[in-house]
Structures are given as structure tokens and as C-alpha cells.
Design an enzyme around this catalytic site. Sequence first.
Site, PDB file in Angstrom:
ATOM      1  N   ASN A 149       0.745  -3.380   6.054  1.00 42.21           N
ATOM      2  CA  ASN A 149       1.687  -2.483   6.727  1.00 42.21           C
ATOM      3  C   ASN A 149       2.415  -3.074   7.933  1.00 42.21           C
ATOM      4  OD1 ASN A 149      -0.747  -2.333   8.136  1.00 42.21           O
ATOM      5  ND2 ASN A 149      -0.420  -0.225   8.747  1.00 42.21           N
ATOM      6  N   GLY A 225      -7.695  -3.768   7.854  1.00 37.34           N
ATOM      7  CA  GLY A 225      -7.470  -3.197   6.530  1.00 37.34           C
ATOM      8  C   GLY A 225      -8.253  -1.913   6.372  1.00 37.34           C
ATOM      9  N   SER A 226      -8.557  -1.590   5.132  1.00 35.43           N
ATOM     10  CA  SER A 226      -9.187  -0.298   4.862  1.00 35.43           C
ATOM     11  C   SER A 226     -10.688  -0.346   5.173  1.00 35.43           C
ATOM     12  CB  SER A 226      -8.972   0.074   3.398  1.00 35.43           C
ATOM     13  OG  SER A 226      -9.554  -0.907   2.570  1.00 35.43           O
ATOM     14  N   GLU A 245     -10.783  -4.036  12.193  1.00 33.92           N
ATOM     15  CA  GLU A 245      -9.745  -3.067  12.604  1.00 33.92           C
ATOM     16  C   GLU A 245      -9.439  -2.234  11.365  1.00 33.92           C
ATOM     17  OE1 GLU A 245      -8.475  -2.747  15.608  1.00 33.92           O
ATOM     18  OE2 GLU A 245      -9.177  -4.570  16.588  1.00 33.92           O
ATOM     19  N   LEU A 246     -10.021  -1.033  11.292  1.00 31.21           N
ATOM     20  CA  LEU A 246      -9.966  -0.264  10.046  1.00 31.21           C
ATOM     21  C   LEU A 246      -9.102   0.989  10.199  1.00 31.21           C
ATOM     22  CD1 LEU A 246     -13.761  -0.776   9.212  1.00 31.21           C
ATOM     23  CD2 LEU A 246     -11.832  -2.248   8.635  1.00 31.21           C
ATOM     24  N   CYS A 279      -1.960   2.762  10.791  1.00 30.75           N
ATOM     25  CA  CYS A 279      -3.363   3.167  10.924  1.00 30.75           C
ATOM     26  C   CYS A 279      -3.537   4.276  11.949  1.00 30.75           C
ATOM     27  CB  CYS A 279      -4.212   1.959  11.291  1.00 30.75           C
ATOM     28  SG  CYS A 279      -3.507   1.013  12.636  1.00 30.75           S
ATOM     29  N   GLU A 373      -8.334   9.358   4.961  1.00 34.57           N
ATOM     30  CA  GLU A 373      -7.124   8.741   5.534  1.00 34.57           C
ATOM     31  C   GLU A 373      -5.978   8.925   4.539  1.00 34.57           C
ATOM     32  OE1 GLU A 373      -6.986   4.411   5.934  1.00 34.57           O
ATOM     33  OE2 GLU A 373      -5.722   4.647   7.710  1.00 34.57           O
TER      34      GLU A 373
END
Length: 472
Positions: A149, A225-226, A245-246, A279, A373
Site C-alpha cells: 500500500n 504487512g498483515s 508493523e501490522l 493501516c 480489518e
Amino acid sequence: MKMYVAGHWIDKPQTIDVRNSYDNALIDTVPRADQGDVERAVQSAERGARAMAKLTSLERARILLRAAELMTQRKEELGQLISREEGKIIAEGRAEVLRAIDTITGSAEEAKRLHGETIPLDAASHGAGKFGVTLRVPCGIVVAISPFNFPLNLVCHKVGPAIAGGNAVIVKPATDTPLSALRLTEILLEAGLPPEGINTLTGGGAEIGDLLVSDRRVRKITFTGSRDVGEHICRTAGIKRVTMELGSNAPVIIMPDADLEKVATAVAATGYANAGQVCISTQRVLASGRVYADFLDALTPKVAALKVGNQLDESVKVGPMVKEKEAIRVEEWIKEAVSTGARLVTGGTRHGAMYAPTIVADVKPEMKISYDELFGPAVVVTPFTEIEDAIALANDSRYGLAAGIFTENLEWAWKFAREVQSGNLHINWGPQWRADLMPYGGLKESGFGKEGPAYAIEEMTELKMVVFHLSS
Ligand code: NAP
């Protein structure tokens, strides 16, 4: 484009198409890396790490500053590339480049600030005659895995501090958006980075990821990412440093004293940018029952007015999602909520990868569009009665990345900041706001570790303690 492995730009017989999700036009192809490429990249990074460790702080800073200059010269080309490969509107593509330049410049500055400290060992009961200092040293090989993204800036948030800290870095960009990372690699090399200071592998995370993250020669993984892929990487990585970093389902609380016009402007800005694929996008709006209806009246015309279409058309405000299957997923989740009692206020239609900006009201916390999410161009609205209820709803999530509150009441704002379990808290704006220099990262299952060059460089270096045992 070719990928960059062991100091060479290489092709592979197997390639991956990179397509513009607006019209499915082919933008470029990239090689599909295999496990042999992972081994070559790691061997190269071992040599690269030795070369990087020999550079002075000033040399590392100068490479990054020169890269920032080259990015500035090419900012329009980079903005167009981001917009085409990712689908975000061109204004957002250009804005991402400016932020990426900030990130690389900030990393250059941190290369010069990296320092240890003196430790007063003689304050220990047995410390007389001892003298201690700490040293910060590179981790060695950093693996940087990035999401689709923000295909340039989030790569810079990893590569910048890794280089500033004196590491070699192996980049694995998202398969949907690998081109910006490859351009950045070219720029860094042109700026004077040692040829094996970076390797950039394009290819499926599911195919090469495990080998890369489990390799014992890799000392640090930085992943954005996820949540599910993050958990898999944590399980696979073994004993090494990891930053995660989710995702999130970021809430914003609207108290009864809020300026509703300002709230509506902020929600329209922070819920639909990049078609909601941020996010920290505003996802869950928790509105006091006293202003619930008035808030929806203020927000609806603003959202309905957001023009959807070709991301390169300057008048368009919301472009396509990264892939049609993602728009189909969002459509399904919203239909499911409406079928169980939620109310569609505006939007709810899909055309290919484009999903109309949508508001869903009367949403219950147990609906998937609230607890999971969503990562799409929709906000879901839920009423509450007292601030305690709003905070409980905000915290009723496995995530905790960013949250916002609108109020003029200091007591409420402070209570929100103290009690909402989130890494980033915004008073009188939506959760989707970030300056690249600030410490940024989540609580709970939104991850751990901070980005922002001053913080990431600490995550990408090791602290050594040196004790001098002096005889006098
Ligand atoms: P993703 O599907 O988790 O993919 C992220 C990266 O992981 C991609 O490069 C992917 O490669 C790679 N990957 C997949 N499987 C892997 C494996 N087994 N081992 C190693 N790497 C693997 O996420 P995404 O869809 O690109 O991005 C959206 C997610 O990122 C959202 O959840 C969003 O909230 C989160 N995000 C978080 C932040 C933050 O700062 N907290 C910022 C932006 C985005 P392939 O593309 O080849 O599958």
C-alpha cells in the site's frame, strides 16, 4: 524491470506481471525469484555487510542524502509509478514521494547521531575502578519485507535506517507493487551505496519468504504487512531481532461537544484515502448517541461527493483497490453486515476493482466489518452513550495501531489518551495521520517495535556494553 541480486540486475525465465488495477493494463514484468536467488542474495549480503560496516557515519549519511536528492529530481516519475502500480490517486502518489524523501533524509541525519553512552559503573557496590561505555554496532544483514500500500515510503522506512545503521539490506517488496522498490534500489546504487549493500528480490512471499526469514545469517527482520503473515514470520524467524508493523481497525470517537463539520471533513479525509487501504484508515466511527444522526447527515454528502475512477485523472478522489478480488471481499463483508441488521447509508456498489466510498451505520461490534480489518473505502458507524462505553468499544479489538477522538473537553481527551490501547493517538483528527519522523508502531496484535528513522535505527543496531577494568 530486472531484480538486483549479488551486485547484478538479473532476469529469470519465470516472470510476474505488474498490472494497473484500473484497467488491468500491463505496466511491466519482474522476475520471479526462487530459492537459489535467496541463497545468492544472502551470500551477497554477507559481503555487503562487511563493506557497509567499513563506511564511516558521514559516508553513510552522504549516500542517503544523495539518494534523497536523486529522488527529488525524479519525484514526478516516482509519483506516477506509485500511482500506476498501486492504484492510489496521483496526488497521493506524489505525496508519498515527498514523505519518502523525508524518510531518507531523516535516516541520513540519524546516521550521524548514532551513539553510545557512558555508564557510571562506580555506582555499583563493586564498581570502583571500572569504566563503562556502550557501543551501537550494525546487526549485519537486515531483511525488509514490505506491503503493497505504500510501495516507496514503507520501503524507505526500512532501507533508510538499515543503511544509516551500517547494515546490508535484502528487500522483498510486495508482489503487487515491486517497481517503486526496484527504482529506489537503482537510486541508492547511483548515490554510491556499495554494490552489495542492497539486494532486492521480487517474487512470492509464500515461495521465498520462509527461506529468507529463517536463515541464521539474517540478524534482523523488519516486516510491514498483515497480522497473519506477521505471525507466520515470527514463528519461522527463530532467534533474531524482529519488528512487526501490522494491521488495525482504527476507531475514532465523536464526543457530544465535537464540531461535527470538522469531524465529517476529517472522517472523509482519513477513511477513504488510498481507497481505505491504509493501516491506520478510519474504520470504526464511534459516535455519541446525542450527535449520531447529525454526524451522519454531515458526513454523507461529503462521502457521496468523492469521485471514483482512474487514479491518474487529477479530478478523481478515490482510485481502484489494489486488486479486484479485494473489492469483491469488501463488497461481501458489507453485504453480510447489511443482511444482519446494519444500514447502508451511501455507496455499496462495485465496478471491477473500484468500490464506491461507503458508509454503513448501526454496526454492531460482533459484525466482521467492525472486528476485522476491512482495508477498503468504507467506514462503519456505531453509537455509544458514555465515554467509558466508547473507550471499551475502541479497545474491543485485537488491534491497537491508531485511534482518534473529537472533543473540546481536556478531561475526555486525556482519558482517551491514557486508556485507549493504541500506539498512536490523535486528538481532534482521525487516526490516519503520520509524520515520518515520529515513533510509529502498534500495540497488541498490531505489532511491536517502532518505525521513524530515529527509532528504527535503534531496532537495526545492537547495543554492546564495554567494561574497562582499570587498575588505578
Ligand atoms: P501481506 O499480504 O501480509 O504482505 C506483506 C508482505 O509479506 C509482502 O511482501 C508479501 O509478499 C510478504 N509475504 C507473504 N507471505 C510471506 C511469507 N510466508 N514470508 C515472508 N513474507 C511473506 O500484506 P499486504 O496485503 O501487502 O499489506 C496490507 C497489510 O499491511 C494490512 O494488514 C495493513 O494494515 C498492513 N500495513 C501495516 C502498516 C503499519 O505500519 N503497521 C503499514 C502498511 C500496511 P507477496 O506480496 O509476494 O505475497
